[in-house]
Motif scaffolding. Structure first.
Motif, PDB file in Angstrom:
ATOM      1  N   VAL A  60      -5.961   1.475   3.441  1.00 59.02           N
ATOM      2  CA  VAL A  60      -6.458   1.776   2.092  1.00 59.02           C
ATOM      3  C   VAL A  60      -7.575   2.800   2.189  1.00 59.02           C
ATOM      4  O   VAL A  60      -8.509   2.653   2.976  1.00 59.02           O
ATOM      5  CB  VAL A  60      -6.971   0.501   1.389  1.00 59.02           C
TER       6      VAL A  60
ATOM      7  N   MET B 146     -11.582  -7.161   4.624  1.00 58.50           N
ATOM      8  CA  MET B 146     -10.204  -7.255   4.146  1.00 58.50           C
ATOM      9  C   MET B 146      -9.672  -8.648   4.488  1.00 58.50           C
ATOM     10  O   MET B 146      -9.828  -9.116   5.595  1.00 58.50           O
ATOM     11  CB  MET B 146      -9.332  -6.178   4.796  1.00 58.50           C
TER      12      MET B 146
ATOM     13  N   GLU C  84      -4.527  -6.013   3.868  1.00 55.40           N
ATOM     14  CA  GLU C  84      -4.629  -4.634   3.393  1.00 55.40           C
ATOM     15  C   GLU C  84      -4.552  -3.692   4.588  1.00 55.40           C
ATOM     16  O   GLU C  84      -5.082  -3.980   5.649  1.00 55.40           O
ATOM     17  CB  GLU C  84      -5.956  -4.405   2.649  1.00 55.40           C
ATOM     18  N   SER C  85      -3.887  -2.567   4.394  1.00 58.38           N
ATOM     19  CA  SER C  85      -3.684  -1.659   5.519  1.00 58.38           C
ATOM     20  C   SER C  85      -3.778  -0.201   5.071  1.00 58.38           C
ATOM     21  O   SER C  85      -3.074   0.208   4.142  1.00 58.38           O
ATOM     22  CB  SER C  85      -2.314  -1.917   6.141  1.00 58.38           C
TER      23      SER C  85
ATOM     24  N   LEU D 122       1.662  -2.258   1.383  1.00 50.85           N
ATOM     25  CA  LEU D 122       1.137  -3.256   0.459  1.00 50.85           C
ATOM     26  C   LEU D 122       0.610  -4.452   1.241  1.00 50.85           C
ATOM     27  O   LEU D 122       1.044  -4.716   2.367  1.00 50.85           O
ATOM     28  CB  LEU D 122       2.234  -3.699  -0.511  1.00 50.85           C
ATOM     29  N   ASP D 123      -0.326  -5.163   0.634  1.00 51.91           N
ATOM     30  CA  ASP D 123      -0.904  -6.335   1.290  1.00 51.91           C
ATOM     31  C   ASP D 123      -0.010  -7.565   1.100  1.00 51.91           C
ATOM     32  O   ASP D 123       1.098  -7.461   0.561  1.00 51.91           O
ATOM     33  CB  ASP D 123      -2.333  -6.570   0.793  1.00 51.91           C
TER      34      ASP D 123
ATOM     35  N   SER E 218      -6.431  -9.939   3.019  1.00 45.56           N
ATOM     36  CA  SER E 218      -5.057 -10.225   2.629  1.00 45.56           C
ATOM     37  C   SER E 218      -4.059  -9.229   3.195  1.00 45.56           C
ATOM     38  O   SER E 218      -3.075  -8.891   2.567  1.00 45.56           O
ATOM     39  CB  SER E 218      -4.969 -10.242   1.092  1.00 45.56           C
TER      40      SER E 218
ATOM     41  N   VAL F 154      -1.603  -2.735  -3.361  1.00 45.54           N
ATOM     42  CA  VAL F 154      -2.315  -1.755  -2.528  1.00 45.54           C
ATOM     43  C   VAL F 154      -3.675  -2.319  -2.165  1.00 45.54           C
ATOM     44  O   VAL F 154      -4.098  -2.290  -1.010  1.00 45.54           O
ATOM     45  CB  VAL F 154      -2.463  -0.402  -3.273  1.00 45.54           C
ATOM     46  N   TYR F 155      -4.366  -2.860  -3.170  1.00 43.07           N
ATOM     47  CA  TYR F 155      -5.725  -3.374  -2.978  1.00 43.07           C
ATOM     48  C   TYR F 155      -6.026  -4.308  -4.138  1.00 43.07           C
ATOM     49  O   TYR F 155      -5.820  -3.942  -5.297  1.00 43.07           O
ATOM     50  CB  TYR F 155      -6.710  -2.207  -2.968  1.00 43.07           C
ATOM     51  N   ASP F 156      -6.500  -5.484  -3.864  1.00 41.07           N
ATOM     52  CA  ASP F 156      -6.823  -6.448  -4.901  1.00 41.07           C
ATOM     53  C   ASP F 156      -8.059  -5.964  -5.663  1.00 41.07           C
ATOM     54  O   ASP F 156      -9.119  -5.774  -5.074  1.00 41.07           O
ATOM     55  CB  ASP F 156      -7.094  -7.818  -4.261  1.00 41.07           C
TER      56      ASP F 156
ATOM     57  N   ALA G 166      -2.688   3.909  -0.490  1.00 42.93           N
ATOM     58  CA  ALA G 166      -2.230   3.285   0.752  1.00 42.93           C
ATOM     59  C   ALA G 166      -0.725   3.512   0.857  1.00 42.93           C
ATOM     60  O   ALA G 166      -0.048   3.737  -0.139  1.00 42.93           O
ATOM     61  CB  ALA G 166      -2.543   1.791   0.764  1.00 42.93           C
TER      62      ALA G 166
END
Length: 197
Positions: A127, A120, A124-125, A43-44, A122, A49-51, A40
């Motif tokens: 990803v 999604m 996230e964008s 960041l969230d 949180s 990047v991703y939980d 990505a």
């Protein structure tokens, strides 16, 4: 930015047509390691990047479906297929040979479909699944990128042609997991449909 998540499973197969007779004529197993690389450019809300916790649902269950199972190529000998289905409780019927190369492509398809169906929560964008690495042994692996999944010279992977045994689907948190994951069109599916038309 790239992040990596590692999964492991034990699986048995025969790889028909390969040059090593032991691999092409005898069922055998491997301790697989699967690396998912996500990317990505943002960041969230948690500055990630991703939980990784989001991978503990559908993605983990789909990869775990191959654990202690036999991967069967749907183009193999019908008697062999019938025998495995009769004598093994856990099997996955797949439309490509279960080589490390094809496993990486197959897992890419499955994970991408699961990610597209993950809510999604949180911020996230953008990803995306960058690549999938499948370690078949300690010394050898195959890495699949998006362009490999849609390469018709490597064989098309239609999600509708993958079948999980009843023993596998019965252990999923949601027995309709695979139907749900397949139901939403993915970017790869759209590209594949364009190739077929």
């Amino acid at each position: 930015m790239l992040i990596r998540k590692l999964f492991k499973f034990e699986n048995a197969h025969i790889v028909r047509g390969c040059s090593t007779r032991r691999c092409s004529h005898s069922i055998h197993g491997h301790s697989y390691k699967v690396e998912l690389l996500l990317q990505a450019d943002a960041l969230d809300h948690g500055q990630m990047v991703y939980d990784f916790g989001l991978l503990k649902g559908d993605v983990r269950e789909l990869i775990d479906a191959f654990d202690h199972a036999v991967a069967i190529w749907s183009q193999d000998d019908p008697d062999y297929i019938a025998s495995i289905r009769r004598h093994s409780e856990r099997w996955v019927l797949i439309p490509v040979s279960p080589s490390a190369e094809q496993f990486s492509r197959l897992i890419f398809r499955l994970v991408e479909a699961a990610l597209e169906n993950t809510e999604m929560k949180s911020g996230e964008s953008g990803v995306q699944l960058h690549s999938v690495i499948v370690h078949e042994t300690e010394t050898g692996y195959a890495q699949c990128f998006r362009e490999d999944v849609v390469n018709p010279r490597m064989g098309l992977i239609d999600l509708d042609l993958i079948e999980f045994s009843p023993a596998i689907t019965a252990q999923w948190t949601d027995p309709k997991l695979y139907e749900r994951v397949k139901s939403k069109p993915t970017m790869i599916q759209t590209e594949l449909e364009g190739l077929c038309s």
